[in-house]
Design a protein around this motif. Structure first.
Motif, short mmCIF file in Angstrom:
data_model
loop_
_atom_site.label_atom_id
_atom_site.label_comp_id
_atom_site.label_asym_id
_atom_site.label_seq_id
_atom_site.Cartn_x
_atom_site.Cartn_y
_atom_site.Cartn_z
N ALA A 199 0.82 -1.32 0.14
CA ALA A 199 -0.13 0.13 -0.03
C ALA A 199 0.70 1.36 -0.04
N LEU A 200 2.25 0.95 0.29
CA LEU A 200 2.90 2.39 0.38
C LEU A 200 3.56 2.72 -1.06
N ILE A 201 3.59 1.84 -1.99
CA ILE A 201 4.03 1.96 -3.42
C ILE A 201 3.38 3.26 -4.08
N PRO A 202 1.85 3.31 -3.97
CA PRO A 202 1.38 4.66 -4.39
C PRO A 202 1.91 5.77 -3.75
N ILE A 203 2.52 5.69 -2.35
CA ILE A 203 2.82 6.95 -1.91
C ILE A 203 4.30 7.28 -2.28
N LEU A 204 5.01 6.25 -2.27
CA LEU A 204 6.58 6.35 -2.56
C LEU A 204 6.79 6.99 -4.03
N ILE A 205 6.14 6.45 -4.99
CA ILE A 205 6.36 6.86 -6.38
C ILE A 205 6.37 8.37 -6.46
N PRO A 206 5.17 9.01 -6.04
CA PRO A 206 4.99 10.41 -6.41
C PRO A 206 5.82 11.07 -5.49
N LEU A 207 6.06 10.53 -4.20
CA LEU A 207 7.11 11.21 -3.28
C LEU A 207 8.48 11.43 -3.90
N PHE A 208 8.97 10.32 -4.64
CA PHE A 208 10.07 10.34 -5.21
C PHE A 208 10.16 11.24 -6.25
N VAL A 209 9.05 11.34 -7.16
CA VAL A 209 8.99 12.30 -8.35
C VAL A 209 9.10 13.47 -7.73
N SER A 210 8.21 13.93 -6.48
CA SER A 210 8.41 15.23 -6.11
C SER A 210 9.35 15.94 -5.54
N ALA A 211 10.44 14.76 -4.89
CA ALA A 211 11.56 15.09 -4.22
C ALA A 211 12.59 15.74 -5.26
N PHE A 212 12.64 14.75 -6.57
CA PHE A 212 13.51 15.07 -7.64
C PHE A 212 13.01 16.44 -8.24
N ARG A 213 11.61 16.83 -8.37
CA ARG A 213 11.17 17.80 -9.08
C ARG A 213 11.86 19.07 -8.10
N ARG A 214 11.55 19.03 -6.84
CA ARG A 214 12.18 20.11 -6.02
C ARG A 214 13.77 20.42 -5.96
N ALA A 215 14.46 19.30 -5.96
CA ALA A 215 15.84 19.23 -6.30
C ALA A 215 16.13 19.89 -7.68
N TYR A 216 15.38 19.40 -8.47
CA TYR A 216 16.00 20.27 -9.95
C TYR A 216 15.59 21.66 -9.94
N ASP A 217 14.48 22.17 -8.96
CA ASP A 217 14.02 23.33 -9.06
C ASP A 217 15.10 24.22 -8.35
N LEU A 218 15.61 23.62 -7.31
CA LEU A 218 16.26 24.45 -6.39
C LEU A 218 17.71 24.39 -7.06
N ALA A 219 18.21 23.22 -8.02
CA ALA A 219 19.44 23.53 -8.56
C ALA A 219 19.16 24.59 -9.73
N MET A 220 18.35 24.72 -10.37
CA MET A 220 17.78 25.77 -11.26
C MET A 220 18.02 27.02 -10.70
N ALA A 221 17.56 27.28 -9.49
CA ALA A 221 17.44 28.66 -9.00
C ALA A 221 18.89 29.11 -8.36
N MET A 222 19.64 28.04 -8.00
CA MET A 222 20.95 28.56 -7.61
C MET A 222 21.71 28.86 -8.70
N GLU A 223 21.75 28.39 -9.85
CA GLU A 223 22.44 28.52 -11.03
C GLU A 223 22.05 29.86 -11.61
N CYS A 224 20.76 30.17 -11.54
CA CYS A 224 20.15 31.60 -11.83
C CYS A 224 20.68 32.66 -11.25
N ARG A 225 21.04 32.35 -9.87
CA ARG A 225 21.65 33.37 -9.05
C ARG A 225 23.13 33.32 -8.97
#
Length: 271
Positions: A199-225
């Motif tokens: 039952a945790l699989i439907p939670i872990l998959i979107p959580l990993f996707v969200s974590a990678f998306r946040r990491a990408y946004d943070l890296a992009m923001a740091m590069e823009c600055r």
């Protein structure tokens, strides 16, 4: 329970603990954690517990804020304590088949419980009273000697602080995903162990996707600055240890010497 985990949160304040130099706080936190395991007698452990309570009170943060985060580790504390009951020597108190609970086992269980709880409270006190920026600067300054070996100290400090900072964010995201899945009819509380894991699989998959998306946004923001590491960077606030930091450090060292003396003259209870 997800909402009760407070690791990584910073609560602004003007207490004595808030005003301490973050380098001193980090160093003393590690020192106190070490001596939590050095103390092997009830007197020495009582001194360490009193010290932890003093830190919590001096931080002027409501105690319920500290203790509600302990709900997440109740199972770990209980399991570890029960396991340690069956390890030890001395007078046998309870005999259960081939297993036995001895006086030494009870002492071990009590000590390990106190140590885990105090360790969590000290860690929470550090993050509650120190901002992520101050933590980054303090870790970088403490690790500065490693630059001699060409270690990228600033990058390491930044990664550690970002990871710590994103703990409450990811926990909040996990809570939202669980609520969304339950609203769609997902059952996560019934069934056997394997069913709950599935039952945790439907939670872990979107959580990993969200974590990678946040990491990408943070890296992009740091590069823009135009962030390129710590070379040539200046700081708005320069860390300076005051007289109160020196006094606390001296007191802590004397306390550690006292713990060692207590271990020598008052033999420990753990066997």
């Amino acid at each position: 329970m997800i909402r009760d985990i407070a690791l990584g949160q910073y609560i602004p304040g003007k207490s004595f603990i808030h005003r301490m130099d973050p380098r001193v706080k980090i160093a003393l936190t590690f020192l106190f954690i070490i001596f939590l395991f050095v103390a092997n007698g009830y007197v020495g452990m009582g001194v360490m517990v009193a010290l932890v309570l003093a830190v919590l009170l001096l931080s002027r943060i409501p105690l319920k804020q500290y203790f509600k985060s302990l709900k997440a580790i109740i199972f770990v504390v209980a399991f570890t304590s029960i396991l340690n009951l069956f390890y030890g020597s001395g007078r046998v108190l309870v005999q259960i088949g081939f297993m036995q609970i001895t006086e030494g086992g009870v002492n071990r269980a009590v000590f390990i419980t106190i140590r885990i709880v105090c360790l969590m409270l000290l860690s929470a006190a550090l993050t509650f009273t120190t901002s992520p920026t101050a933590l980054t600067d303090a870790i970088e300054r403490l690790l500065r000697p490693l630059k001699v070996f060409h270690v990228k100290v600033h990058e390491i400090a930044m990664m550690m602080t970002i990871a710590l900072r994103f703990v409450p964010t990811l926990l909040e995201e996990t809570d939202k995903i669980m609520s969304a899945q339950k609203a769609r009819g997902a059952d996560m509380e019934s069934g056997g162990f394997m069913q709950r894991v599935k039952a945790l699989i439907p939670i872990l998959i979107p959580l990993f996707v969200s974590a990678f998306r946040r990491a990408y946004d943070l890296a992009m923001a740091m590069e823009c600055r135009c962030y390129h590491g710590g070379e040539g960077r200046t700081r708005m606030k320069v860390l300076k240890a005051g007289k109160s930091d020196v006094a606390v450090t001296v007191f802590s060292l004397l306390l550690c010497v006292g713990i060692v003396l207590l271990n020598i003259y008052l033999p420990g209870a753990v066997r």
